[in-house]
Design an enzyme around this catalytic site. Structure first.
Site, PDB file in Angstrom:
ATOM      1  CG  HIS A  16      -1.935  -0.970   1.381  1.00 47.55           C
ATOM      2  ND1 HIS A  16      -2.118  -1.713   2.520  1.00 47.55           N
ATOM      3  CD2 HIS A  16      -2.888  -1.380   0.513  1.00 47.55           C
ATOM      4  CE1 HIS A  16      -3.145  -2.534   2.351  1.00 47.55           C
ATOM      5  NE2 HIS A  16      -3.615  -2.365   1.141  1.00 47.55           N
ATOM      6  CE  LYS A  40     -12.681  -7.714   4.411  1.00 47.11           C
ATOM      7  NZ  LYS A  40     -12.132  -7.211   3.142  1.00 47.11           N
ATOM      8  NE  ARG A  89      -2.017  -7.639  -4.216  1.00 48.56           N
ATOM      9  CZ  ARG A  89      -2.798  -8.030  -3.230  1.00 48.56           C
ATOM     10  NH1 ARG A  89      -2.285  -8.224  -2.032  1.00 48.56           N
ATOM     11  NH2 ARG A  89      -4.086  -8.242  -3.403  1.00 48.56           N
ATOM     12  CB  SER A 127      -4.115  -6.524   4.858  1.00 51.78           C
ATOM     13  OG  SER A 127      -3.813  -5.263   4.335  1.00 51.78           O
TER      14      SER A 127
HETATM   15  O1  PNS Z   1      -8.726  -3.219   0.745  1.00 45.54           O
HETATM   16  P1  PNS Z   1      -9.434  -3.593  -0.505  1.00 45.54           P
HETATM   17  O2  PNS Z   1     -10.186  -4.875  -0.343  1.00 45.54           O
HETATM   18  O3  PNS Z   1      -8.493  -3.615  -1.655  1.00 45.54           O
HETATM   19  O4  PNS Z   1     -10.512  -2.429  -0.798  1.00 45.54           O
HETATM   20  C1  PNS Z   1     -11.682  -2.647  -1.520  1.00 45.54           C
HETATM   21  C2  PNS Z   1     -12.521  -1.364  -1.590  1.00 45.54           C
HETATM   22  C3  PNS Z   1     -12.580  -0.694  -0.254  1.00 45.54           C
HETATM   23  C4  PNS Z   1     -11.909  -0.413  -2.590  1.00 45.54           C
HETATM   24  C5  PNS Z   1     -13.952  -1.789  -2.064  1.00 45.54           C
HETATM   25  O5  PNS Z   1     -14.401  -2.834  -1.276  1.00 45.54           O
HETATM   26  C6  PNS Z   1     -14.935  -0.631  -1.963  1.00 45.54           C
HETATM   27  O6  PNS Z   1     -14.860   0.304  -2.726  1.00 45.54           O
HETATM   28  N1  PNS Z   1     -15.860  -0.711  -0.998  1.00 45.54           N
HETATM   29  C7  PNS Z   1     -16.805   0.328  -0.719  1.00 45.54           C
HETATM   30  C8  PNS Z   1     -18.225  -0.142  -0.979  1.00 45.54           C
HETATM   31  C9  PNS Z   1     -18.506  -0.114  -2.450  1.00 45.54           C
HETATM   32  O7  PNS Z   1     -18.368   0.877  -3.136  1.00 45.54           O
HETATM   33  N2  PNS Z   1     -18.902  -1.288  -2.966  1.00 45.54           N
HETATM   34  C10 PNS Z   1     -19.119  -1.455  -4.375  1.00 45.54           C
HETATM   35  C11 PNS Z   1     -17.878  -2.006  -5.031  1.00 45.54           C
HETATM   36  S1  PNS Z   1     -17.337  -3.528  -4.261  1.00 45.54           S
END
Ligand code: PNS
Length: 157
Positions: A16, A40, A89, A127
């Site tokens: 990150h 989560k 990645r 993570s």
């Molecule tokens: O840490 P991550 O899993 O790479 O992050 C994922 C993230 C936070 C970018 C994604 O889950 C997100 O945008 N969540 C917010 C809710 C949302 O917009 N959901 C619709 C797309 S999954």
């Protein structure tokens, strides 16, 4: 240009950080968006996640850390950001990001995204791997910074 780097950051990893620092060098403002996800369960509290990121951003005055809940597209609109930055990645990330992008575009067609390939040294870092290795008392120094490693050790002590 103002960009958002969103994620769960449970905890922030060297992968990150690599993307955040590179984005900070490329763009005027980087907002690290820490998702508050009630569904989560997380190892670290939101406050701890923010502290861990902020303590690594001293040298980067153009990086701020903010919380968001709900949809990413709404956060991007609220922040009036020009784009979202995501790190890639490997092929798996590519496929996942492609799906995420399609979904987000269906909700907010004007949203722009910028993808940065993660540095090769961190292509195995996540993570969840850091949490798992730390839970068995393993060495996580390749994946997270010293401060984060210490906090991980404290969680599993
Ligand atoms: O840490 P991550 O899993 O790479 O992050 C994922 C993230 C936070 C970018 C994604 O889950 C997100 O945008 N969540 C917010 C809710 C949302 O917009 N959901 C619709 C797309 S999954």
């Amino acid at each position: 240009m103002k960009v958002i780097f969103p994620g769960s950051f449970d905890p922030v990893t060297k992968g990150h950080l690599n993307v955040i620092y590179r984005a900070a060098n490329l763009f005027d403002t980087v907002v690290v968006g820490v998702l508050i996800n009630q569904e989560k369960p997380a190892l670290f509290t939101t406050q701890e996640k923010i502290e861990m990121i902020e303590e690594l951003m001293y040298d980067y005055s153009n990086v701020t850390v903010k919380l968001f809940s709900g949809l990413l597209v709404d956060f991007v609109r609220e922040e009036k950001a020009d784009a979202v930055v995501r790190g890639i990645r490997n092929e798996e990330d590519f496929l996942y990001e492609r799906q995420l992008s399609l979904l987000n575009h269906s909700l907010y067609p004007e949203m722009e995204e910028i993808f940065l390939f993660t540095d090769k040294n961190y292509s195995y870092v996540s993570s969840s791997f850091a949490r798992e290795v730390a839970s068995y008392g393993g060495d996580v120094s390749g994946m997270v910074t010293e401060n984060v490693a210490r906090r991980l050790q404290e969680k599993f002590r």
